[in-house]
Design an enzyme around this catalytic site. Structure first.
Site: not given
Lengths: 504, 288, 317
Positions: A210, A262-264, A267, A284, A318, A415
């Site tokens: 996706k 993507g973002s933490t 995740g 990641e 990132c 971030e």
């Protein structure tokens, strides 16, 4: 008069700034006229379905959403929104092709498909670059020189592994996992697709991918390439949609493996969604990577490294070197050079070959960046922005430096994912390392010094998965990438990138 | 209590305590549980370690990590081999202790031998797993690029109930040989071997805090171990009768993205070292 | 000791920075790969249409049209001067070059041929191209070239002494030549092709500027490699640091090997984005070239007519 030669050492570095010296004049006498990349040869369909079982199909809901060019907000195409029904179809297709075709095929044959895909990507490189830039806003120069060639190289690299896997795991016989659900971000759309798909296929898994909702087009172009390469139907399925589609996908019970970039925050959500299952996962995630400049560095190259570190891809990276840590003795000269250098960054139309900094990927992201800049100012940071003019349409952010910040500032801890650099000074090696590691993230780090032993010491002390010493933001398919701590788990790229897709 | 073989003499009983930061403290909670032999005799009052004991152990492990993770592979190998030597020298004691806790003599002898051999096995890996799992990556630019494993950090270990000694050794050896430090919950069914193993570690040049041993109960401590934000990884040795453990561990681990390993067996191999390693990739330009 | 005597004779009139280069080096190190990456970025600039025309004309105005052959004759030099003043008969809008660069014995001829123009005469001196002669000869040659009418002196450094670590000697020699130049501008040629590394290029740049160079120049044209973009970038960065430190603007002259308009434009992009527009004029930037002028003309005509051009239509002087 008799002048004696003085034998005194003048001391210190030639790198000093006299306060009264005017900034360099990057004036308007000679301006580069627009050099637009041609896009006549590129065809974007008015509408794209879901790529399931080798065919583009209508979504179950019949719902489509717009994908726009963030540089002018014009609609590029309409994209299908997959719901649970479509996700199920895609996972089932992947399962069928895993059971019947892909897991039974020899590694040699699998590899040849991947080689073929890599080659077609190279042939269609210019088209892919143009689409990437139109859909995502990144400068055409970067799409052409980084994103697309690296994506093709990734397929080429993992193609070669397909029939050599037993050499990658000494004493073990690797087997595939099954169906991999892969969710990728909008900052390097095609490259991230390649990072995900190539190792999965090389190891014998099938895929449902996706792409991000703001940048689906190159993934759909990649689907066309799979068709062109005669990849068996169902080996890769590409479904488009928003976060809800991704959530359906990763929690589908037919999925054996989840890979997310993507973002933490997301995740962790995904991690929660698969609790209690046997699904394997690689993540990641975000970063707040430190970029350390020591006084004995090659300063001009270091300044260039800082620029690459934070302004590459509008800072939507990132592993961006978003926290600059400069040894105090060279802080003044480094900032002076950085500010002068930043004035030469061309911000504007991503399709202009001379553009260095393109459009921010979405309105939402632009607002987020603006929010952080405002927060930095409120907390007491000193703001520097270049004097570039921003276009009226589209989403933009000026290259920004926030200096005189403290470790406790939000802009230092969180971030930002935009062209915003914070600057702190340090005095000793230990202090530099301590500040660099003072974060829950651990994706990357940079260190600039001319002293070899210091490089090895500092780079081994940095708790981060990638260390760029005297360089920054370099990528290669042979080179593993991934984070320590909250920046993720597992590696992508290189021989390490095979492990997440096999069992023994 | 036991060990009164010679009726003429009153035996000296051992107090079984925790092993934290190179010391043998009682649990700060003051709680204990009785360990009974098969015949109902009380073998020992075992410390029932608390959450606070775990926290103290994590602190000790974090402090020890800075140095231990940077020791040479050679030295780590030497120390682990030294642990094997120490255990070899005390094999009788460990065998007796296992027998007291209900293991048959033959099995106990075999378990101690295998434990010693495991230590030797992993001691030998210390300077080899980095060679097997490192790479020089031929990047397509003027850079020298290499990847190598580095220890993940502080690792919490939920050691297997049985075999209590071998399971413990199989769990902690791959963790510490890779430069991590460990906070271990030893077997609650046979806690004596684990606690006595602390004495072996203590006399083996292993720096304080590298391994911290806590006795107690999983139900009470599993969440603390899995949720502690200064713990980087957790090794759960799965018990068949405790199927919920892995979900608890995984769920609690999410908040700081701990690396979670769930072992259903205690096989020894170098991939088990790698479960507690991070691959670091370093780039440097090549130019004169 | 001759050096001491010489210094006594010269120094009283000099205003010098008291820097002792015999003791230590204080220049930053240079990372070759980083420099090459930066150069690649400059080269990816796409310079088209008006911006290209601007650059072509600018490049012409920065040329030191050069002939440095032992077989040079008055006739050859006169022809070159004619070209310098009016590069192309049909293109009056094309600016004249900055200077004509010749050996000292051709200075008078060039000076006469250029009379009435604003074009300078530059003379290579100091035992060009090797400099392997006594300092006395080199200074005498410099004074003679100036007395013949040279507006600019292009000196060579003693590469052997530099590589041997006799940095103070190199420094003192530049100081002395600068003195001998009087009002003439001094360009200091490093012959970077013989210096082995960018670190050395950076160090000699700092040394030469501290010793009083008005311009720093890459090469004699007699040694390969001559000017390269990476070497030039390092020198521009040294000039930038000198400016930051002192406020003084030192000129830059890449020389040798810059034969095409395309390459010249790459140099100009690098100049614009490294030092800015204050340096984009003949007072602070020169190209040492002989073949470049014709390629610039060819490109100018191409831009005007849309036709790709043949050298048959451009005078070779």
């Amino acid at each position: 008069m008799a002048l004696k030669k003085k034998k005194t050492l003048s001391g210190g570095s030639v790198l000093k700034v006299k306060a009264s010296v005017a900034p360099l004049n990057f004036g308007t006498q000679w301006q580069y006229v627009e050099a637009l990349e041609g896009s006549d040869h590129v065809k974007i369909e008015p509408k794209y379905g879901l790529f399931i079982d080798g065919k583009f199909v209508e979504p179950h809901s019949k719902k489509y959403f717009d994908t726009i060019n963030p540089a002018n907000e014009k609609v590029l195409s309409k994209i299908a929104e997959a719901d649970a029904h479509d996700v199920n179809l895609a996972v089932e297709a992947a399962r069928r092709s895993y059971d019947n075709v892909w897991s039974k095929m020899s590694g040699k044959e699998r590899g040849k498909y991947l080689f073929r895909i890599a080659r077609i990507m190279q042939e269609r490189a210019r088209e892919l670059a143009v689409v990437e830039t139109l859909d995502g806003g990144k400068p055409i120069r970067e799409s052409k020189s980084v994103d697309i060639p690296l994506a093709a190289a990734h397929f080429f690299y993992y193609a070669g592994w397909a029939d050599k896997l037993e050499y990658a795991f000494s004493g073990r016989s690797p087997r595939p996992l099954g169906v991999a659900a892969q969710v990728i971000p909008w900052n390097f759309p095609l490259l991230m697709a390649a990072w995900k798909i190539a190792p999965a296929l090389a190891t014998g898994n099938t895929v449902v991918l996706k792409p991000a909702e703001t940048t689906p087009l190159t993934a759909l172009k990649l689907a066309e390439i799979f068709q062109e390469a005669d990849l068996p139907p169902g080996v890769v399925n590409i479904i488009t949609g928003f976060g809800a589609t991704g959530a359906e996908l990763v929690s589908h019970k037919g999925v054996n493996k989840v890979a997310f970039t993507g973002s933490t925050e997301v995740g962790k959500k995904i991690n929660r969604a698969i609790l209690g299952t046997d699904k394997r996962i690689t993540l990641e995630l975000g970063g707040k990577s430190a970029h350390l400049i020591f006084e004995d560095a090659s300063i001009d190259q270091a300044v260039e490294g800082i620029v690459n570190g934070i302004f590459f891809n509008q800072g939507h990276v990132c592993c961006a070197g978003s926290r600059l840590l400069v040894q105090e003795s060279v802080e003044k000269i480094v900032l002076r050079k950085l500010f002068d250098r930043m004035q030469t960054l061309a911000v504007g139309d991503p399709m202009d070959k001379n553009t260095d900094i393109g459009a921010i990927n979405s309105h939402e992201q632009m607002k987020k960046i603006e929010g952080y800049i405002a927060s930095g100012k409120t907390e007491g940071a000193k703001l520097f922005q270049t004097s570039c003019r921003l276009p009226s349409k589209g989403f933009w952010a000026k290259p920004t430096v926030l200096s005189e910040v403290a470790q406790s500032f939000r802009v230092v801890q969180e971030e930002i994912f935009g062209p915003v650099l914070t600057v702190q000074s340090f005095r000793t090696v230990e202090e530099g390392i301590e500040k660099a590691n003072n974060t829950p993230y651990g994706l990357a780090g940079g260190v600039w010094t001319d002293k070899g032993s210091k490089i090895f010491s500092v780079s081994s002390h940095l708790r981060a998965g990638v260390v760029w010493a005297n360089t920054y933001n370099k990528f290669d398919p042979t080179s593993p990438f991934g984070g320590y701590k909250e920046s993720g788990m597992g590696r992508e790229g290189g021989i390490s990138g095979l492990l997440p897709y096999v069992q023994f | 209590m036991s060990r009164q073989e010679n009726s003429d003499r009153l035996g000296v009983l051992k107090t079984y305590k925790l092993y934290i930061d190179g010391k043998f403290p009682r649990t700060e909670s003051g709680r204990y549980f009785k360990l009974k032999a098969a015949d109902g005799k009380i073998l020992a009052n075992v410390c029932q370690g608390s959450r606070k004991d775990v926290r103290d152990a994590v602190t000790a492990a974090r402090t020890a990590f800075a140095k231990w993770s940077r020791q040479t592979a050679y030295l780590r190998g030497q120390i682990l081999y030294r642990v094997a030597e120490m255990l070899e020298g005390r094999r009788l004691q460990f065998t007796e202790e296992l027998v007291e806790q209900g293991v048959t003599r033959d099995k106990a002898i075999a378990e101690v031998s295998e434990s010693i051999d495991t230590l030797v096995y992993y001691a030998g890996w210390s300077d080899k797993y980095p060679q097997i799992f490192s790479a020089v990556n031929p990047v397509a630019s003027s850079h020298f690029n290499f990847s190598m494993p580095e220890p993940t950090g502080v690792v919490c270990v939920l050691a297997p109930e049985l075999p209590s000694l071998l399971g413990l050794v199989r769990a902690i050896a791959p963790v510490i040989i890779g430069g991590n430090t460990a906070v271990v919950l030893v077997s609650s069914k046979q806690p004596l071997s684990g606690i006595t193993f602390g004495e072996v570690l203590h006399t083996s040049d292993l720096p304080s805090g590298v391994v911290n041993l806590v006795s107690g109960f999983r139900d009470e401590l599993i969440k603390t171990m899995a949720s502690h934000m200064d713990v980087n990884a957790i090794l759960l040795c799965a018990e068949k009768d405790r199927v919920g453990d892995s979900v608890v561990v995984q769920e609690q681990a999410i908040e700081n993205l701990k690396r979670v390993s769930v072992w259903k067996d205690i096989e020894a191999n170098p991939y088990r070292i790698m479960e507690f390693q991070e691959i670091k990739t370093t780039w440097h330009p090549v130019g004169a | 000791m001759p050096r001491y005597q010489f210094r006594e004779g010269v120094w009283p009139t000099m205003s010098l920075q008291k820097i002792d280069y015999s003791q230590f080096r204080r220049s930053p190190t240079i990372d070759l790969v980083g420099v090459e990456e930066r150069v690649a970025k400059f080269n990816s600039r796409s310079i088209k249409k008006e911006s290209k025309m601007f650059a072509l004309k600018l490049a012409m105005s920065l040329c030191d049209l050069t002939t440095l052959d032992a077989k040079d004759t008055p006739g050859k030099v006169k022809q070159l001067c004619a070209k310098a003043m009016r590069p192309h008969e049909d293109l009056p809008e094309v600016p004249h070059v900055a200077a004509v660069c010749v050996y000292p014995n051709m200075v008078k001829i060039a000076k006469k041929a250029l009379e009435g123009s604003k074009i300078n005469v530059a003379a290579v001196a100091t035992g060009f191209p090797s400099g392997m002669t006594s300092l006395k000869f080199r200074l005498d040659e410099t004074r003679w070239a100036v007395s013949e009418g040279a507006d600019e002196i292009d000196m060579v450094i003693s590469r052997g002494k530099f590589l041997a670590g006799e940095w103070q000697t190199v420094f003192d020699e530049i100081v002395a030549v600068k003195e001998a130049c009087g009002k003439a501008h001094l360009k200091v040629i490093f012959e970077t092709g013989e210096l082995s590394s960018l670190d050395q290029v950076r160090f000699i740049s700092d040394l030469a500027m501290d010793a009083g160079a008005d311009f720093i120049k890459t090469s004699t044209g007699k040694v390969q490699p001559a000017a390269t973009l990476p070497v030039t970038l390092v020198m521009l960065e040294a000039i930038r640091d000198f400016y930051y430190r002192t406020g003084k603007k030192i000129g830059m002259k890449p020389a040798g090997g810059i034969a095409t308009a395309k390459i010249a434009i790459q140099y100009l992009v690098m100049l614009k984005e490294t030092l800015g527009e204050d340096w984009m004029n003949p007072h602070l930037y020169r190209f040492g070239a002989s073949a470049l002028a014709n390629d610039l003309l060819r490109q100018i005509v191409k831009e005007k007519t849309g036709r790709y051009q043949s050298f048959d239509y451009f005078s070779k002087d």
